[in-house]
Scaffold this motif. Sequence first.
Motif, PDB file in Angstrom:
ATOM      1  N   LYS A  90      40.671  26.588  -9.170  1.00 14.86           N
ATOM      2  CA  LYS A  90      41.804  25.777  -9.628  1.00 14.86           C
ATOM      3  C   LYS A  90      41.305  24.522 -10.326  1.00 14.86           C
ATOM      4  O   LYS A  90      41.815  24.153 -11.399  1.00 14.86           O
ATOM      5  CB  LYS A  90      42.680  25.410  -8.417  1.00 14.86           C
ATOM      6  N   GLN A  91      40.323  23.864  -9.753  1.00 18.26           N
ATOM      7  CA  GLN A  91      39.807  22.638 -10.352  1.00 18.26           C
ATOM      8  C   GLN A  91      38.976  22.945 -11.606  1.00 18.26           C
ATOM      9  O   GLN A  91      39.010  22.183 -12.580  1.00 18.26           O
ATOM     10  CB  GLN A  91      38.960  21.866  -9.335  1.00 18.26           C
ATOM     11  N   TRP A 120      42.509  21.800 -13.827  1.00 19.59           N
ATOM     12  CA  TRP A 120      42.537  20.467 -13.214  1.00 19.59           C
ATOM     13  C   TRP A 120      43.868  19.801 -13.576  1.00 19.59           C
ATOM     14  O   TRP A 120      44.233  19.731 -14.740  1.00 19.59           O
ATOM     15  CB  TRP A 120      41.370  19.631 -13.732  1.00 19.59           C
ATOM     16  N   ASP A 172      46.447  32.126   0.541  1.00 18.25           N
ATOM     17  CA  ASP A 172      46.095  31.044  -0.373  1.00 18.25           C
ATOM     18  C   ASP A 172      45.216  30.009   0.315  1.00 18.25           C
ATOM     19  O   ASP A 172      45.447  29.653   1.477  1.00 18.25           O
ATOM     20  CB  ASP A 172      47.350  30.371  -0.916  1.00 18.25           C
ATOM     21  N   PRO A 193      44.029  24.290  -3.504  1.00 21.97           N
ATOM     22  CA  PRO A 193      43.433  24.120  -4.841  1.00 21.97           C
ATOM     23  C   PRO A 193      41.905  24.033  -4.815  1.00 21.97           C
ATOM     24  O   PRO A 193      41.305  23.033  -5.193  1.00 21.97           O
ATOM     25  CB  PRO A 193      44.062  22.814  -5.324  1.00 21.97           C
ATOM     26  N   GLU A 221      43.218  15.948  -4.109  1.00 26.81           N
ATOM     27  CA  GLU A 221      43.644  17.242  -3.580  1.00 26.81           C
ATOM     28  C   GLU A 221      42.741  17.789  -2.478  1.00 26.81           C
ATOM     29  O   GLU A 221      42.945  18.909  -2.009  1.00 26.81           O
ATOM     30  CB  GLU A 221      43.760  18.262  -4.722  1.00 26.81           C
ATOM     31  N   THR A 260      43.100  31.146  -6.392  1.00 27.45           N
ATOM     32  CA  THR A 260      42.834  30.465  -5.126  1.00 27.45           C
ATOM     33  C   THR A 260      43.307  31.306  -3.948  1.00 27.45           C
ATOM     34  O   THR A 260      43.401  30.800  -2.828  1.00 27.45           O
ATOM     35  CB  THR A 260      43.537  29.091  -5.081  1.00 27.45           C
TER      36      THR A 260
END
Length: 311
Positions: A133-134, A138, A126, A129, A184, A76
């Motif tokens: 990331k997902q 997750w 960064d 998320p 998120e 990310t």
Amino acid sequence: MPATAPHYEQPYLDLLRQVWEHGDERLDRTGIGTRSLFGATMRFDLRDGAVPLLTTKRVAWKVAAREMLWFLSGSTNIRPLVAEKVHIWTDWPLDRYRRETGKAIDRDAFEARILADDVFAEQYGDLGPVYGKQWVDWPRYEAADEPGLYRRAAGHNQIAALVEGLRTNPASRRHIFTGWNVDELDRMALPPCHMTYQFHVSGNRLSGMLWQRSCDLGLGFAFNVFSAALLIAMLAQQCDLEPGELVWSGGDVHLYLNHAHLVEEQLARTPAGAPKLALTRRPSSIFDYRIEDIAISDYFPQAHIAAPVAV
């Protein structure tokens, strides 16, 4: 004689014209304004290496491919992208840095510092998320030793589960992954636009559907549709299948008001050609592809059309 089938790019150009001429003009979060229509679908045949690369303007397909590989890595942070001279995600953290510090740093200087300074990259590179990331991590939680408390468990890898499902239960209607983690969203630099993917196996062919909640038809679509086709090809190779069809669906499909020159220039051009996609190596997993494994041939697009990205 039978009528010649329209070029695969023609439905996109028709939608481009429809949105520009008949879209609802509205303000948006960027302050630039858009013309927007709701609900659009296009289908693209991926058999025999066919790939929906736009030919009425040059698409930087290697940039789109590097982004897809970055998603699959779960990263990310823009640092790996910047290291490969991919700038498409830099504007969001750069904008945040300028707002938080008041410093009028340009993109090149910002990226140079991202590469040179580990602490700076961690703080300002960064994106939260976002997609990768997902897709591969997750968040999951499990009961802790103390009643009523939960602790973070190993994340759920949606992509690994998808590959396993396609291999072992191809007829399932649950071959889906998504980046839309409601809990998120407010931590993401940009909530996922290409948010949900579903896959379908028929015979030995793998087809995929991409649903986008939001599509920048002038800039984003070209990347989104190529990336989705590439993902289908990689998944098919990993599961001993052949690519079938890509079904693309858009929710809010829009054009930015400052993209008039792009729309007019592109609609004045005629699509032509039939580029091909090939994967030159079969790595051990979906996560081990490299940019060198992706080959495009017979792609002879017309000139690039520059346009600003709305942040």
